[in-house]
Design a protein around this motif. Structure first.
Motif, PDB file in Angstrom:
ATOM      1  N   ASP A   1     -18.773 -14.540 -14.489  1.00  0.00           N
ATOM      2  CA  ASP A   1     -19.040 -13.219 -14.688  1.00  0.00           C
ATOM      3  C   ASP A   1     -19.076 -12.866 -16.108  1.00  0.00           C
ATOM      4  O   ASP A   1     -19.878 -12.302 -16.712  1.00  0.00           O
ATOM      5  CB  ASP A   1     -18.531 -12.221 -13.989  1.00  0.00           C
ATOM      6  CG  ASP A   1     -18.676 -12.445 -12.518  1.00  0.00           C
ATOM      7  OD1 ASP A   1     -18.238 -13.291 -11.727  1.00  0.00           O
ATOM      8  OD2 ASP A   1     -19.538 -11.215 -11.869  1.00  0.00           O
TER       9      ASP A   1
ATOM     10  N   GLY B   1     -16.714 -17.307 -10.792  1.00  0.00           N
ATOM     11  CA  GLY B   1     -16.103 -17.579 -12.002  1.00  0.00           C
ATOM     12  C   GLY B   1     -16.813 -17.260 -13.243  1.00  0.00           C
ATOM     13  O   GLY B   1     -16.244 -17.423 -14.413  1.00  0.00           O
TER      14      GLY B   1
ATOM     15  N   ARG C   1       0.736  -1.111   0.032  1.00  0.00           N
ATOM     16  CA  ARG C   1       0.043   0.047  -0.058  1.00  0.00           C
ATOM     17  C   ARG C   1       0.886   1.299  -0.075  1.00  0.00           C
ATOM     18  O   ARG C   1       0.903   1.914   0.957  1.00  0.00           O
ATOM     19  CB  ARG C   1      -0.868  -0.178   1.156  1.00  0.00           C
ATOM     20  CG  ARG C   1      -1.851   1.030   1.305  1.00  0.00           C
ATOM     21  CD  ARG C   1      -3.065   0.870   0.445  1.00  0.00           C
ATOM     22  NE  ARG C   1      -3.422  -0.572   0.314  1.00  0.00           N
ATOM     23  CZ  ARG C   1      -3.912  -0.945  -0.939  1.00  0.00           C
ATOM     24  NH1 ARG C   1      -3.543  -0.513  -2.276  1.00  0.00           N
ATOM     25  NH2 ARG C   1      -4.107  -2.142  -1.025  1.00  0.00           N
TER      26      ARG C   1
ATOM     27  N   ARG D   1     -12.511  -7.190  -7.749  1.00  0.00           N
ATOM     28  CA  ARG D   1     -11.960  -8.628  -7.695  1.00  0.00           C
ATOM     29  C   ARG D   1     -12.715  -9.629  -7.680  1.00  0.00           C
ATOM     30  O   ARG D   1     -12.350 -10.909  -8.254  1.00  0.00           O
ATOM     31  CB  ARG D   1     -11.393  -8.526  -6.223  1.00  0.00           C
ATOM     32  CG  ARG D   1     -10.287  -7.398  -6.135  1.00  0.00           C
ATOM     33  CD  ARG D   1      -9.530  -7.509  -4.838  1.00  0.00           C
ATOM     34  NE  ARG D   1      -8.580  -8.374  -4.712  1.00  0.00           N
ATOM     35  CZ  ARG D   1      -9.011  -9.451  -3.767  1.00  0.00           C
ATOM     36  NH1 ARG D   1      -9.799  -9.654  -2.970  1.00  0.00           N
ATOM     37  NH2 ARG D   1      -7.927 -10.380  -3.648  1.00  0.00           N
TER      38      ARG D   1
ATOM     39  N   ALA E   1     -16.716  -2.151   0.366  1.00  0.00           N
ATOM     40  CA  ALA E   1     -14.983  -2.191   0.118  1.00  0.00           C
ATOM     41  C   ALA E   1     -14.592  -1.375  -1.301  1.00  0.00           C
ATOM     42  O   ALA E   1     -13.719  -0.838  -1.012  1.00  0.00           O
ATOM     43  CB  ALA E   1     -14.628  -3.645  -0.285  1.00  0.00           C
TER      44      ALA E   1
ATOM     45  N   ASN F   1     -17.666  -4.821  -4.318  1.00  0.00           N
ATOM     46  CA  ASN F   1     -18.593  -4.525  -3.348  1.00  0.00           C
ATOM     47  C   ASN F   1     -18.618  -3.049  -3.037  1.00  0.00           C
ATOM     48  O   ASN F   1     -17.804  -2.591  -2.100  1.00  0.00           O
ATOM     49  CB  ASN F   1     -18.237  -5.405  -2.165  1.00  0.00           C
ATOM     50  CG  ASN F   1     -19.258  -5.429  -1.054  1.00  0.00           C
ATOM     51  OD1 ASN F   1     -20.288  -4.837  -0.949  1.00  0.00           O
ATOM     52  ND2 ASN F   1     -18.900  -6.187   0.004  1.00  0.00           N
TER      53      ASN F   1
ATOM     54  N   ASP G   1     -23.236 -10.980  -7.566  1.00  0.00           N
ATOM     55  CA  ASP G   1     -21.985 -11.385  -6.482  1.00  0.00           C
ATOM     56  C   ASP G   1     -22.493 -12.610  -6.316  1.00  0.00           C
ATOM     57  O   ASP G   1     -23.284 -13.578  -7.002  1.00  0.00           O
ATOM     58  CB  ASP G   1     -22.177 -10.532  -5.240  1.00  0.00           C
ATOM     59  CG  ASP G   1     -20.681 -10.354  -4.373  1.00  0.00           C
ATOM     60  OD1 ASP G   1     -20.005  -9.535  -4.278  1.00  0.00           O
ATOM     61  OD2 ASP G   1     -20.420 -11.551  -3.777  1.00  0.00           O
TER      62      ASP G   1
ATOM     63  N   GLU H   1      -7.733  -4.183   5.351  1.00  0.00           N
ATOM     64  CA  GLU H   1      -6.645  -4.786   5.078  1.00  0.00           C
ATOM     65  C   GLU H   1      -5.989  -5.450   6.160  1.00  0.00           C
ATOM     66  O   GLU H   1      -6.817  -6.030   7.039  1.00  0.00           O
ATOM     67  CB  GLU H   1      -5.717  -3.919   4.204  1.00  0.00           C
ATOM     68  CG  GLU H   1      -6.334  -3.533   2.838  1.00  0.00           C
ATOM     69  CD  GLU H   1      -5.853  -2.386   2.215  1.00  0.00           C
ATOM     70  OE1 GLU H   1      -4.817  -1.877   2.649  1.00  0.00           O
ATOM     71  OE2 GLU H   1      -6.779  -1.668   1.517  1.00  0.00           O
TER      72      GLU H   1
ATOM     73  N   HIS I   1     -13.347  -3.769   8.115  1.00  0.00           N
ATOM     74  CA  HIS I   1     -11.866  -4.422   7.943  1.00  0.00           C
ATOM     75  C   HIS I   1     -10.972  -3.507   6.986  1.00  0.00           C
ATOM     76  O   HIS I   1     -11.417  -3.217   5.945  1.00  0.00           O
ATOM     77  CB  HIS I   1     -12.001  -5.714   7.291  1.00  0.00           C
ATOM     78  CG  HIS I   1     -11.019  -6.316   6.244  1.00  0.00           C
ATOM     79  ND1 HIS I   1     -11.242  -7.101   5.093  1.00  0.00           N
ATOM     80  CD2 HIS I   1      -9.699  -6.262   6.213  1.00  0.00           C
ATOM     81  CE1 HIS I   1     -10.260  -7.350   4.500  1.00  0.00           C
ATOM     82  NE2 HIS I   1      -8.956  -6.670   5.044  1.00  0.00           N
TER      83      HIS I   1
ATOM     84  N   HIS J   1      -9.956 -14.935 -10.817  1.00  0.00           N
ATOM     85  CA  HIS J   1     -10.206 -16.352 -11.275  1.00  0.00           C
ATOM     86  C   HIS J   1      -9.179 -16.528 -12.663  1.00  0.00           C
ATOM     87  O   HIS J   1      -8.877 -15.501 -13.079  1.00  0.00           O
ATOM     88  CB  HIS J   1     -11.714 -16.429 -11.916  1.00  0.00           C
ATOM     89  CG  HIS J   1     -12.630 -16.265 -10.837  1.00  0.00           C
ATOM     90  ND1 HIS J   1     -12.946 -17.339  -9.796  1.00  0.00           N
ATOM     91  CD2 HIS J   1     -13.513 -15.428 -10.368  1.00  0.00           C
ATOM     92  CE1 HIS J   1     -14.007 -16.799  -8.973  1.00  0.00           C
ATOM     93  NE2 HIS J   1     -14.213 -15.637  -9.218  1.00  0.00           N
TER      94      HIS J   1
ATOM     95  N   ARG K   1     -13.532   0.898  -4.152  1.00  0.00           N
ATOM     96  CA  ARG K   1     -12.837   2.136  -3.697  1.00  0.00           C
ATOM     97  C   ARG K   1     -13.516   3.424  -4.459  1.00  0.00           C
ATOM     98  O   ARG K   1     -13.793   3.257  -5.624  1.00  0.00           O
ATOM     99  CB  ARG K   1     -11.320   2.361  -4.213  1.00  0.00           C
ATOM    100  CG  ARG K   1     -10.585   1.229  -3.925  1.00  0.00           C
ATOM    101  CD  ARG K   1      -9.318   0.884  -4.417  1.00  0.00           C
ATOM    102  NE  ARG K   1      -9.728   0.379  -5.803  1.00  0.00           N
ATOM    103  CZ  ARG K   1      -9.410  -0.768  -6.329  1.00  0.00           C
ATOM    104  NH1 ARG K   1      -8.840  -1.584  -5.347  1.00  0.00           N
ATOM    105  NH2 ARG K   1      -9.503  -1.278  -7.714  1.00  0.00           N
TER     106      ARG K   1
ATOM    107  N   TYR L   1     -10.526 -16.372  -5.513  1.00  0.00           N
ATOM    108  CA  TYR L   1     -12.025 -16.696  -5.282  1.00  0.00           C
ATOM    109  C   TYR L   1     -12.312 -17.941  -5.940  1.00  0.00           C
ATOM    110  O   TYR L   1     -13.202 -18.112  -6.522  1.00  0.00           O
ATOM    111  CB  TYR L   1     -12.813 -15.623  -5.542  1.00  0.00           C
ATOM    112  CG  TYR L   1     -12.743 -14.302  -4.632  1.00  0.00           C
ATOM    113  CD1 TYR L   1     -12.186 -14.593  -3.348  1.00  0.00           C
ATOM    114  CD2 TYR L   1     -13.015 -13.119  -5.027  1.00  0.00           C
ATOM    115  CE1 TYR L   1     -12.082 -13.678  -2.411  1.00  0.00           C
ATOM    116  CE2 TYR L   1     -12.711 -11.922  -4.199  1.00  0.00           C
ATOM    117  CZ  TYR L   1     -12.293 -12.169  -2.857  1.00  0.00           C
ATOM    118  OH  TYR L   1     -12.146 -10.980  -2.073  1.00  0.00           O
TER     119      TYR L   1
END
Ligand SMILES: Nc1nc2c(c(=O)[nH]1)N[C@H]1C(S)=C(S)[C@@H](COP(=O)(O)OP(=O)(O)OC[C@H]3O[C@@H](n4cnc5c(=O)[nH]c(N)nc54)[C@H](O)[C@@H]3O)O[C@H]1N2
Ligand SMILES: Nc1nc2c(c(=O)[nH]1)N[C@H]1C(S)=C(S)[C@@H](COP(=O)(O)OP(=O)(O)OC[C@H]3O[C@@H](n4cnc5c(=O)[nH]c(N)nc54)[C@H](O)[C@@H]3O)O[C@H]1N2
Ligand code: SF4
Ligand SMILES: [Mo]
Length: 822
Positions: free
Chosen positions: A278, A276, A160, A375, A229, A225, A257, A706, A704, A380, A231, A813
């Protein structure tokens, strides 16, 4: 374990208790960090509250914060009202920054390991050392490696960090001058390289997008998300309040999702897709947009005779379509898309055909519309192809660079550095060996940006060689990388230097710790993640004097650079310190003052942010314009569009990717399609790891931060209802799946892959798919402080290390697990 016992000098004791005067603090900083008159007053204990403008560091959103300090102690963190991202607001993690600063388990000064044995149960027996000794130890190792022509055996890994004062100048110049190809390997392949490469393959911008959400009327989100999450999280929530509240018309949202997260719960439509897949959904949406004639003709183009020839299953005459800003549409249709019907996609994704069609019609007929992904869609093995299919939807509805569409972030008007690296090179500066992660190498990942997750494997195999010394800045892959425990084996064989202010897992394997200031103690430029596109430059200013004997990482590396026996020492002497770098950056603002009046280093510190609106370019119904100071009125030629916006060889949005076609042999070798097909967004079956029968999804949640929230008691407390109990994390499991295994709500289960097993407590819920279990990331630390340790499940210890062969993005994932009662 008596780890991290520190030397408590009288000076650090006084500072820690806040009794030290400004003089002691200044001496401690070596004059590098001018906290300002006001802070000195606050530290005197006169009871006045001082507000310092700074930038939050608990996620990449980088919100502007007002840090309230009284008598040398931070007692409150609020949103900076004059900051375009935070607008006076913060997410729940923002104010919890106090726990970062006052974390009782912080590393309080440089330390060296005295127990040569390394392992989770080995006490490192750290003893305090002086900064001089610590810096000299590192420099001596690096000088020896260079003398032996083994500079490549030094690696510096970072996470980061994006600023000029740590990565931009100190790290990048070290990479240019020292002679190791492994200086400055970032963690981007653990993060979001799948999205970066998908953009590069299609529109030629190797970057994340900026988004104009407030003017969009439709949002279609895949595996991003938005409300927990994606950004910039805090601003997303503000956007949400507007687009779903005051705005007319209200923006419609479909979110895709694998479980019912907060974004799906708040959307108009939530599609719970099979992990996997999408890409299959996006292809079917494109199919409907074309067959039903919903594409944006002013951007995409049209059939010569205006009659739509896109019919399911039928090829279209090449040449029949006149393309405008896209390249390869009919070729794509014929090679892939004509058979990607909603019925076909329903079979692959397990979604209902009618939902796919309804989503496609809404997305295709509501302008402006944005299709975004992160993500979930690209973690995947088929991630870039999924991402290309999704991003192509933006081209089909004409959203590239449009109002209410998406663009790319502009950089700030920074000033130049006082010296140029080139003048300080010597014969050893140019690396002679491949990178340890085999990025860019024919045997490795030629198209990836970074492959940090490959380092332990390559090191352990001695291919291409073994590392000697590994330094970490803001990354802790021994906890957060796939097959994380493999890192421990490598760290036993190498000299490890960590710079974390916290006792992380990396620190437990460290031979030397050179602790950084925390973000509330340092002067640091903090560039924004892509936001709305207009340039934005942010600055952290210390709100308090450093509590302990720590040093900003940028200065640590500069001090090491000064000690290298080579011309490069002269470069670092000329740069001298990070404040100097930041002062030079700010010189650029003299010529281009910010909208908020920032035109100097001092005014930048005072406001915490420089920005200049608006975004410079705009596409309006198929024509591109530049801002002329008053309006988007300066028409752009196709050559200018190609140079600045659609940066592909064709100067168009490439549905047939020249970038992939140029690398056809490599792509074919790994994906198996014929060479002539590699360039198109297409359906590729994901490859799963783990060997189990249930998809294992380990996402982030709102509280959370990170690897940095694990030791924050209030963050833990606030996420408990959703994520776990005091010492455990909850794994979502569908009632049918639980019943079939004799598992009841609250049971402890064993979750296994071919890498091993962990335990978790089951929460039986219909909020997840029957074939998918969801266990949040971030818990399950075995170090990182008293509250972090031994709580929850260490998910990345059982997620296999498999990557997308195009982006190199780790397939987090894609694991499948076996779950049984413990
Ligand atoms: N609260 C919080 N916010 C953060 C961070 C943080 O640590 N905490 N970190 C920041 C960082 S570094 C990043 S990179 C961004 C990432 O932001 P996101 O990409 O939004 O975050 P993730 O939680 O990794 O994944 C998003 C979603 O993908 C879903 N998912 C998993 N597999 C699939 C799939 O196959 N298809 C679909 N459609 N969905 C799937 C997960 O259930 C999850 O809800 O977040 C940033 N923001
Ligand atoms: N299962 C699963 N795994 C994931 C993810 C997921 O969603 N699910 N997310 C992935 C993503 S998107 C990312 S970006 C990575 C993030 O994972 P990492 O690259 O490991 O980065 P962080 O967790 O942000 O922080 C790493 C370490 O930096 C140190 N640190 C904290 N503050 C400071 C500081 O001020 N200075 C210095 N020098 N060090 C500091 C701490 O020791 C911390 O543990 O994890 C990835 N791993
Ligand atoms: S969104 Fe991120 S940067 Fe903003 S307050 Fe929350 S944690 Fe801090
Ligand atoms: Mo990330």
């Amino acid at each position: 374990m008596t780890i991290l016992k520190t030397r408590t000098s009288r000076r650090t004791f006084l500072q820690a208790t806040g009794a030290a005067g400004a003089a002691a603090g200044a001496a401690h900083l070596g004059g590098l960090t001018t906290a300002g008159e006001a802070q000195a007053a606050a530290a005197k204990g006169d009871g006045k509250t001082v507000v310092t403008k700074s930038i939050c560091a608990q996620c990449p959103a980088r919100c502007g914060i007002d840090v309230h300090t009284t008598d040398g102690r931070v007692h409150g963190i609020y949103g900076n009202p004059d900051h375009p991202i935070s607008n006076g607001k913060l997410c729940p993690k923002g104010p919890l920054g106090l726990y970062v600063l006052y974390d009782p388990d912080r590393v309080k000064g440089p330390m060296k390991r005295t127990n040569p044995a390394k392992g989770r149960n080995e006490d490192p027996k750290f003893v305090p050392v002086s900064w001089d000794e610590a810096l000299n130890t590192v420099a001596a190792r690096l000088n020896t490696l260079r003398e032996k022509n083994e500079a490549h055996r030094f690696a510096l890994l970072f996470g980061r960090g994006w600023g000029a004062s740590e990565v931009g100048v100190p790290i990048n110049s070290f990479a240019a001058l020292y002679g190791s190809p492994n200086v400055g390997i970032g963690h981007s392949s653990l993060c979001s390289d799948g999205s970066v490469l998908a953009k590069q393959c299609t529109d030629g911008n190797a970057s994340y997008n900026s988004y104009d959400y407030r003017n969009a009327n439709y949002l279609l989100m895949f595996g991003a998300n938005f409300l927990e999450a994606f950004r910039p999280y805090n601003n997303n929530m503000q956007v949400w309040g507007y687009i779903r509240g005051d705005k007319a018309p209200k923006t419609r949202v479909t979110a895709v999702d694998v479980h019912m997260n907060q974004t799906l719960a708040a959307a108009d439509r939530g599609l719970m897709v099979k992990p996997g897949t999408d890409g299959a959904l996006a292809l079917a949406i494109a199919h409907v947009i074309l067959t039903e004639g919903l594409w944006e003709r002013s951007f995409v183009g049209d059939f010569a005779d205006g009659v739509n020839q896109f019919k399911s299953g039928q090829a279209v005459e090449p040449g029949a379509f006149r393309e405008k800003w896209v390249h390869g549409l009919v070729d794509w249709w014929n090679a892939e898309l004509k058979d990607r019907t909603p019925r076909w996609a329903a079979g692959v994704t397990t979604l209902a055909e009618r939902d796919i069609v309804a989503t496609a019609r809404e997305f295709g007929s509501t302008r402006p519309a944005i299709a975004l992904f992160e993500r979930g869609a690209h973690n995947h093995s088929n991630g870039v192809y999924n991402g290309m299919a999704i991003h192509t939807l933006n081209a089909l509805v004409g959203s590239l660079y449009s109002e209410g569409g998406l663009a790319y972030q502009m950089g700030p008007a920074y000033g130049d550095m006082p010296v140029k690296e080139d003048e300080f090179k010597d014969a050893l500066s140019k690396p002679t060996q491949p990178r340890i992660d085999l990025k860019g190498h024919a045997d490795g990942y030629p198209l990836a940006k970074n492959m940090i997750q490959e380092i332990p494997k390559n090191h352990l195999a001695g291919k291409p060689y073994k590392l000697d010394t590994v330094m970490f800045y803001m990354t802790n892959p021994v906890f957060s990388a796939p097959n994380a425990t493999e890192w421990e084996r490598m760290m036993k064989e190498t000299f490890v230097i960590d710079t974390s202010p916290f006792p992380s897992e990396t620190s437990m394997y460290a031979d030397l710790i050179l602790p950084d200031h925390t973000y509330l103690e340092r002067l640091q430029d903090a560039p924004t993640y892509p936001f709305q596109g207009f340039p934005l430059a942010q600055l952290r200013t210390p709100a308090v004097k450093p509590l302990y004997d720590t040093k900003y990482f940028g200065d640590t590396l500069i001090e090491i650079g000064k000690r290298i026996k080579a011309p490069m020492a002269g470069y670092y002497k000329a740069i001298d310190n990070t404040e100097n770098i930041i002062r030079h950056l700010a010189k650029g603002f003299e010529k281009q003052p910010g909208d908020n009046g920032v035109n100097s280093f001092e005014s930048w510190k005072e406001k915490g942010v420089w920005y200049r609106k608006p975004y410079h370019w705009r596409q309006v119904r198929g024509d591109f314009f530049e801002w002329d100071g008053k309006a988007y009125a300066k028409a752009m030629s196709p050559e200018e569009v190609k140079a600045k916006l659609l940066k592909t060889p064709s100067g168009k949005f490439e549905i047939r990717s020249s970038y992939l076609e140029k690398n056809a042999a490599y792509v074919t070798r790994h994906f198996g399609m014929p060479a002539e097909k590699v360039g198109y967004p297409q359906w590729v079956e994901p490859r799963h790891t783990g060997g189990g029968d249930l998809h294992f999804i380990t996402p982030k949640n709102a509280l959370h931060a990170e690897g940095r929230s694990a030791n924050m008691p209030h963050a833990i407390a606030l996420m408990q209802p959703a994520a776990g109990g005091q010492r455990q994390t909850l794994m979502e499991m569908h009632p049918d799946t639980a019943r079939a295994r004799g598992i009841r709500d609250g049971d402890t289960v064993k979750v296994s892959t071919d890498l091993g097993s962990i335990t978790a407590v089951v929460r039986v819920t219909q909020l997840t798919r029957p074939d998918t279990v969801v266990l949040p990331f971030e818990h399950g630390h075995w170090a990182h402080g008293r509250w972090a340790k031994g709580r929850g499940s260490f998910v990345d210890s059982i997620v296999g290390n498999q990557s997308d062969r195009i982006s190199g993005m780790a397939s987090y994932y894609t694991a499948k697990v076996k779950v049984e009662r413990a």
